[in-house]
Design a protein around this motif. Sequence first.
Motif, PDB file in Angstrom:
ATOM      1  N   GLN A 165      -3.972   5.166   4.575  1.00 52.45           N
ATOM      2  CA  GLN A 165      -3.233   3.908   4.716  1.00 52.45           C
ATOM      3  C   GLN A 165      -3.273   3.117   3.414  1.00 52.45           C
ATOM      4  O   GLN A 165      -2.240   2.633   2.942  1.00 52.45           O
ATOM      5  N   TRP A 166      -4.440   3.013   2.812  1.00 53.48           N
ATOM      6  CA  TRP A 166      -4.568   2.250   1.574  1.00 53.48           C
ATOM      7  C   TRP A 166      -3.801   2.924   0.437  1.00 53.48           C
ATOM      8  O   TRP A 166      -3.193   2.247  -0.394  1.00 53.48           O
ATOM      9  N   ASP A 167      -3.819   4.250   0.394  1.00 54.88           N
ATOM     10  CA  ASP A 167      -3.051   4.970  -0.630  1.00 54.88           C
ATOM     11  C   ASP A 167      -1.561   4.696  -0.475  1.00 54.88           C
ATOM     12  O   ASP A 167      -0.852   4.489  -1.466  1.00 54.88           O
ATOM     13  N   SER A 199       7.314  -1.843 -10.050  1.00 53.71           N
ATOM     14  CA  SER A 199       7.987  -1.157 -11.144  1.00 53.71           C
ATOM     15  C   SER A 199       9.491  -1.470 -11.202  1.00 53.71           C
ATOM     16  O   SER A 199      10.163  -1.072 -12.140  1.00 53.71           O
ATOM     17  N   THR A 245      -8.185   5.545   4.206  1.00 58.49           N
ATOM     18  CA  THR A 245      -7.868   5.922   2.829  1.00 58.49           C
ATOM     19  C   THR A 245      -6.392   6.269   2.694  1.00 58.49           C
ATOM     20  O   THR A 245      -5.736   5.843   1.739  1.00 58.49           O
ATOM     21  N   GLU A 264      -0.209   2.036   0.897  1.00 63.10           N
ATOM     22  CA  GLU A 264       0.004   0.646   0.490  1.00 63.10           C
ATOM     23  C   GLU A 264       0.009   0.518  -1.030  1.00 63.10           C
ATOM     24  O   GLU A 264       0.806  -0.234  -1.586  1.00 63.10           O
ATOM     25  N   ASP A 265      -0.871   1.244  -1.695  1.00 65.04           N
ATOM     26  CA  ASP A 265      -0.902   1.227  -3.164  1.00 65.04           C
ATOM     27  C   ASP A 265       0.392   1.770  -3.750  1.00 65.04           C
ATOM     28  O   ASP A 265       0.940   1.207  -4.703  1.00 65.04           O
ATOM     29  N   ARG A 266       0.885   2.875  -3.184  1.00 63.46           N
ATOM     30  CA  ARG A 266       2.149   3.446  -3.667  1.00 63.46           C
ATOM     31  C   ARG A 266       3.291   2.456  -3.475  1.00 63.46           C
ATOM     32  O   ARG A 266       4.121   2.271  -4.363  1.00 63.46           O
ATOM     33  N   GLU A 267       3.321   1.802  -2.309  1.00 67.87           N
ATOM     34  CA  GLU A 267       4.358   0.809  -2.036  1.00 67.87           C
ATOM     35  C   GLU A 267       4.261  -0.352  -3.024  1.00 67.87           C
ATOM     36  O   GLU A 267       5.268  -0.810  -3.560  1.00 67.87           O
ATOM     37  N   TRP A 268       3.066  -0.805  -3.294  1.00 69.62           N
ATOM     38  CA  TRP A 268       2.842  -1.887  -4.250  1.00 69.62           C
ATOM     39  C   TRP A 268       3.325  -1.489  -5.645  1.00 69.62           C
ATOM     40  O   TRP A 268       4.007  -2.239  -6.326  1.00 69.62           O
ATOM     41  N   ASP A 269       2.965  -0.267  -6.047  1.00 68.78           N
ATOM     42  CA  ASP A 269       3.368   0.231  -7.368  1.00 68.78           C
ATOM     43  C   ASP A 269       4.882   0.329  -7.476  1.00 68.78           C
ATOM     44  O   ASP A 269       5.476  -0.013  -8.512  1.00 68.78           O
ATOM     45  N   GLU A 270       5.533   0.800  -6.423  1.00 71.78           N
ATOM     46  CA  GLU A 270       6.984   0.933  -6.436  1.00 71.78           C
ATOM     47  C   GLU A 270       7.667  -0.428  -6.521  1.00 71.78           C
ATOM     48  O   GLU A 270       8.638  -0.591  -7.251  1.00 71.78           O
TER      49      GLU A 270
END
Length: 64
Positions: free
Chosen positions: A47-49, A60, A45, A51-57
Motif C-alpha cells: 500500500q505504501w509503495d 513529476s 508495504t 502511495e509513493d508511486r502515486e505521489w511521484d507521478e
Amino acid sequence: MPYWYNVDTGQVETDDTRSQDANVLGPYDSQEAAGRALETAREKTEQWDAEDREWDEKGSTPAG
C-alpha cells in the motif's frame, strides 16, 4: 494483553516471553493478529509503495 510476532522463530509471544525488540513485530491486540504479522506488514508495504508511486507521478507533472 499485547502479543508480538518473533521474526526469528515465527512464534507469537506475550510480554512475559517476548524476545529483544529487534526480533519482534507488534504489539498486536490478539494472538491471531500477531500470527498474521508478516502478511499485514507485506500488505502495508504494498500500500505504501503504491502511495509513493502515486505521489511521484503527481509530483513529476507540471503545475497547470
